[in-house]
Design a protein around this motif. Structure first.
Motif, PDB file in Angstrom:
ATOM      1  N   VAL A 159       0.857  -1.199   0.000  1.00 32.34           N
ATOM      2  CA  VAL A 159       0.000   0.000   0.000  1.00 32.34           C
ATOM      3  C   VAL A 159       0.894   1.251   0.000  1.00 32.34           C
ATOM      4  O   VAL A 159       1.876   1.309   0.750  1.00 32.34           O
ATOM      5  CB  VAL A 159      -0.909   0.005   1.252  1.00 32.34           C
ATOM      6  CG1 VAL A 159      -1.782   1.255   1.283  1.00 32.34           C
ATOM      7  CG2 VAL A 159      -1.760  -1.264   1.301  1.00 32.34           C
ATOM      8  N   THR A 161       2.184   4.775   1.034  1.00 32.55           N
ATOM      9  CA  THR A 161       2.082   5.432   2.348  1.00 32.55           C
ATOM     10  C   THR A 161       0.939   6.448   2.349  1.00 32.55           C
ATOM     11  O   THR A 161       0.169   6.522   3.308  1.00 32.55           O
ATOM     12  CB  THR A 161       3.414   6.117   2.702  1.00 32.55           C
ATOM     13  OG1 THR A 161       4.438   5.123   2.648  1.00 32.55           O
ATOM     14  CG2 THR A 161       3.375   6.728   4.096  1.00 32.55           C
ATOM     15  N   MET A 164      -2.477   4.904   3.066  1.00 29.86           N
ATOM     16  CA  MET A 164      -2.730   4.182   4.320  1.00 29.86           C
ATOM     17  C   MET A 164      -3.948   4.757   5.051  1.00 29.86           C
ATOM     18  O   MET A 164      -4.751   4.013   5.611  1.00 29.86           O
ATOM     19  CB  MET A 164      -1.497   4.251   5.238  1.00 29.86           C
ATOM     20  CG  MET A 164      -0.312   3.438   4.758  1.00 29.86           C
ATOM     21  SD  MET A 164      -0.535   1.659   4.944  1.00 29.86           S
ATOM     22  CE  MET A 164      -0.459   1.470   6.721  1.00 29.86           C
ATOM     23  N   LEU A 167      -7.520   3.454   4.093  1.00 24.50           N
ATOM     24  CA  LEU A 167      -7.941   2.072   4.346  1.00 24.50           C
ATOM     25  C   LEU A 167      -9.074   2.073   5.377  1.00 24.50           C
ATOM     26  O   LEU A 167      -9.178   2.998   6.188  1.00 24.50           O
ATOM     27  CB  LEU A 167      -6.758   1.259   4.884  1.00 24.50           C
ATOM     28  CG  LEU A 167      -5.564   1.100   3.923  1.00 24.50           C
ATOM     29  CD1 LEU A 167      -4.407   0.396   4.639  1.00 24.50           C
ATOM     30  CD2 LEU A 167      -5.961   0.326   2.677  1.00 24.50           C
ATOM     31  N   ARG A 172      -6.601   0.105   9.107  1.00 20.10           N
ATOM     32  CA  ARG A 172      -5.544   1.091   9.387  1.00 20.10           C
ATOM     33  C   ARG A 172      -5.297   1.300  10.878  1.00 20.10           C
ATOM     34  O   ARG A 172      -4.192   1.625  11.286  1.00 20.10           O
ATOM     35  CB  ARG A 172      -5.839   2.423   8.702  1.00 20.10           C
ATOM     36  CG  ARG A 172      -6.990   3.186   9.259  1.00 20.10           C
ATOM     37  CD  ARG A 172      -7.033   4.614   8.700  1.00 20.10           C
ATOM     38  NE  ARG A 172      -8.030   5.393   9.394  1.00 20.10           N
ATOM     39  CZ  ARG A 172      -9.292   5.545   9.006  1.00 20.10           C
ATOM     40  NH1 ARG A 172      -9.705   4.983   7.889  1.00 20.10           N
ATOM     41  NH2 ARG A 172     -10.136   6.254   9.706  1.00 20.10           N
ATOM     42  N   ALA A 177       1.105  -1.778  10.630  1.00 17.14           N
ATOM     43  CA  ALA A 177       1.474  -0.923   9.495  1.00 17.14           C
ATOM     44  C   ALA A 177       2.605  -1.563   8.686  1.00 17.14           C
ATOM     45  O   ALA A 177       2.636  -1.462   7.459  1.00 17.14           O
ATOM     46  CB  ALA A 177       1.880   0.461   9.991  1.00 17.14           C
ATOM     47  N   LEU A 180       1.532  -3.576   5.810  1.00 21.51           N
ATOM     48  CA  LEU A 180       0.724  -2.935   4.761  1.00 21.51           C
ATOM     49  C   LEU A 180       1.501  -1.881   3.976  1.00 21.51           C
ATOM     50  O   LEU A 180       1.377  -1.785   2.751  1.00 21.51           O
ATOM     51  CB  LEU A 180      -0.488  -2.253   5.422  1.00 21.51           C
ATOM     52  CG  LEU A 180      -1.454  -3.175   6.177  1.00 21.51           C
ATOM     53  CD1 LEU A 180      -2.320  -2.378   7.132  1.00 21.51           C
ATOM     54  CD2 LEU A 180      -2.323  -3.947   5.177  1.00 21.51           C
ATOM     55  N   ASP A 181       2.295  -1.075   4.678  1.00 26.79           N
ATOM     56  CA  ASP A 181       2.901   0.125   4.105  1.00 26.79           C
ATOM     57  C   ASP A 181       4.080  -0.237   3.197  1.00 26.79           C
ATOM     58  O   ASP A 181       5.131  -0.675   3.666  1.00 26.79           O
ATOM     59  CB  ASP A 181       3.354   1.040   5.249  1.00 26.79           C
ATOM     60  CG  ASP A 181       3.758   2.416   4.753  1.00 26.79           C
ATOM     61  OD1 ASP A 181       4.051   2.561   3.543  1.00 26.79           O
ATOM     62  OD2 ASP A 181       3.787   3.342   5.580  1.00 26.79           O
TER      63      ASP A 181
END
Ligand SMILES: C[S@@+](CC[C@H](N)C(=O)[O-])C[C@H]1O[C@@H](n2cnc3c(N)ncnc32)[C@H](O)[C@@H]1O
Length: 249
Positions: A159, A161, A164, A167, A172, A177, A180-181
């Motif tokens: 994902v 930044t 984020m 989401l 989120r 994090a 995901l990030d």
């Protein structure tokens, strides 16, 4: 599901016995997890389990909750009948363990940046009786470098930044994090993995990596640079979205 969890029962039993009264302790524990759920706290973190590839995995807030769209990666991996697999960013261990459960001859290495996530993966491997065939390494993508593999699989963070904050709150606010990030362009870990993979993949090897729905073009470009001779494909998920990059040597 929350009530069944508190009573350590099943939804079917609850429906069959609606007359069952709660003790005060059960009532307050139920009220407490209903309150937590109402804030968006994910159901699998409350019950401590999530289903993936028809297997039940322990999940804690240290690991991403396995997603159904990742199962396509496992389907593609199993079709290759690999014997030596590396799973980068193993999280709960769901991909590595699903592969080990279906490939009794395979040796698997799971690499993960977060030691807390790796502890969950280790418990999941024991839960499914495959701990003796999976080696776990705390590492940064393919550093330290594992032994040669005929298959690398990965569901990396991808994902952007800046996205984020868009989401859903359940994702989120509560999922890690680091899972995901994927950095400014969402491709930081994808780029690292494609750059490092040629040193690990053996001849006729294959890399299968989950990507974001709008990342196919960028992922193909990066894969072509890292593997100029390889065949490169994008596989859709069941919703028809571009989902898995395949690089076959
Ligand atoms: C999208 S989650 C995938 C988890 C699990 N494989 C799954 O499919 O549900 C990405 C995982 O990669 C890990 N991770 C992030 N950056 C990493 C890095 N540089 N090296 C190794 N693991 C990393 C995260 O901690 C997280 O567990």
């Amino acid at each position: 599901m929350l009530l069944a969890h508190v009573l350590q029962s099943s939804r079917t039993t609850l429906l069959a016995h609606p007359e069952q009264a709660l003790s005060a302790d059960q009532f307050w524990r139920y009220a407490d997890i209903v309150r937590q759920r109402s804030t968006g706290y994910p159901l699998p973190y409350l019950t401590g389990t999530a289903e993936f590839y028809a297997l039940s995995f322990e999940v804690t807030p240290e690991v991403l909750i396995p997603r159904p769209e990742t199962e396509i990666l496992v389907d593609l991996a199993l079709a290759r009948r690999p014997t030596c697999v590396v799973d980068v960013g193993t999280g709960s261990g769901c991909i590595a363990i699903a592969l080990a459960a279906h490939l009794p001859e395979a040796q698997i290495t799971g690499i993960e940046l977060s030691p807390a996530a790796l502890a969950v993966a280790q418990r999941n491997a024991e839960r499914h009786g495959v701990a003796d065939r999976i080696q776990w390494i705390v590492g940064d993508v393919l550093v330290p470098r594992p032994g040669p593999a005929d298959l690398i699989v990965s569901n990396p963070p991808y994902v952007r930044t800046s996205e984020m904050a868009t989401l859903p709150v359940s994702v989120r606010s509560y999922e890690p994090a680091v899972a995901l990030d994927g950095g400014a362009d969402g491709l930081v870990t994808i780029r690292q993995l494609l750059n490092q993979a040629p040193a690990v993949l053996g001849p006729d090897g294959c890399l299968l990596m989950e990507i974001g729905v709008d990342q196919a073009e960028a992922a193909i470009d990066l894969a072509r640079t890292a593997f100029p001779q390889a065949q490169i494909y994008i596989h859709p998920d069941l919703a028809g979205h571009d989902r898995v990059l395949e690089v076959s040597l």
